[in-house]
Motif scaffolding. Structure first.
Motif, short mmCIF file in Angstrom:
data_model
loop_
_atom_site.label_atom_id
_atom_site.label_comp_id
_atom_site.label_asym_id
_atom_site.label_seq_id
_atom_site.Cartn_x
_atom_site.Cartn_y
_atom_site.Cartn_z
N GLY A 156 0.65 -1.50 -0.13
CA GLY A 156 -0.40 0.36 0.16
C GLY A 156 0.59 1.50 0.05
O GLY A 156 0.83 2.32 -0.47
N SER A 157 1.71 1.08 0.93
CA SER A 157 3.01 2.40 0.53
C SER A 157 3.18 2.68 -0.42
O SER A 157 3.59 3.86 -0.78
CB SER A 157 4.15 2.24 1.71
N SER B 240 1.08 3.93 -2.46
CA SER B 240 0.40 5.70 -2.15
C SER B 240 1.78 6.49 -3.17
O SER B 240 1.04 7.24 -3.83
CB SER B 240 0.33 6.06 -0.75
N ASP C 58 6.95 4.11 -0.23
CA ASP C 58 6.52 5.54 -0.53
C ASP C 58 7.60 6.22 -0.18
O ASP C 58 7.60 7.24 -0.73
CB ASP C 58 5.05 5.69 0.76
#
Length: 173
Positions: A51-52, A55, A129
């Motif tokens: 997810g990072s 993102s 990220d």
């Protein structure tokens, strides 16, 4: 003032430092955890890391649904040529914030010692990220032939979160 790329890369270093502090303490006190017992925590770590990464990549796109850094770079303002910029050796230490390392270490240690030992590596979730944003910022700088800065310049009022850019030659002079 500090370079945007330096800021993102020092965030990666700070996350690694937080893990370098919390993991040995946790594993020293509680022992190295069994991988089978920690599967839910490992799965959560992998999901959060993915997810990072997503993102970070989305922040570098022109998507209108994502408040990405790309738009902020395109709105960057030219830096006043009379402004004295920090040298590259000054920009890196200015980006380092020991309070942020403490902010990562304290809750990580508490959760790892009293709940799940695998939480000791959770600050690494920030790395994908930040690396994606640093890579895009370096690409943007190279493509435009400028250096991207963030911070406060007294003689140049800015909107909140707005970036500045300077010529690479301005730094060399």
């Amino acid at each position: 003032m500090r370079r945007y790329v330096h800021n993102e890369l020092t965030m990666v270093v700070q996350a690694v430092c937080a893990v370098a502090i919390s993991a040995p303490v946790t594993f020293g006190v509680r022992g190295i955890p069994n991988a089978d017992a920690g599967r839910p925590a490992i799965a959560a770590f992998i999901a959060l890391s993915v997810g990072s990464a997503v993102s970070g990549v989305l922040a570098c796109t022109r998507s209108t649904r994502v408040d990405g850094g790309k738009w902020d770079f395109e709105r960057a303002v030219a830096l006043n040529p009379d402004t004295v910029l920090p040298t590259l050796g000054e920009s890196l230490p200015r980006s380092l914030a020991l309070r942020f390392v403490a902010f990562l270490v304290v809750p990580t240690l508490v959760a790892a010692l009293f709940w799940e030992p695998w939480v000791a590596i959770m600050p690494l979730v920030l790395v994908p990220d930040r690396l994606a944003k640093a890579a895009y910022a370096a690409y943007w700088e190279r493509r435009h032939g400028v250096m991207l800065w963030q911070g406060h310049v007294p003689d140049q009022p800015l909107e909140k979160g707005q970036y500045l850019y300077s010529s690479v030659r301005h730094l060399a002079s």
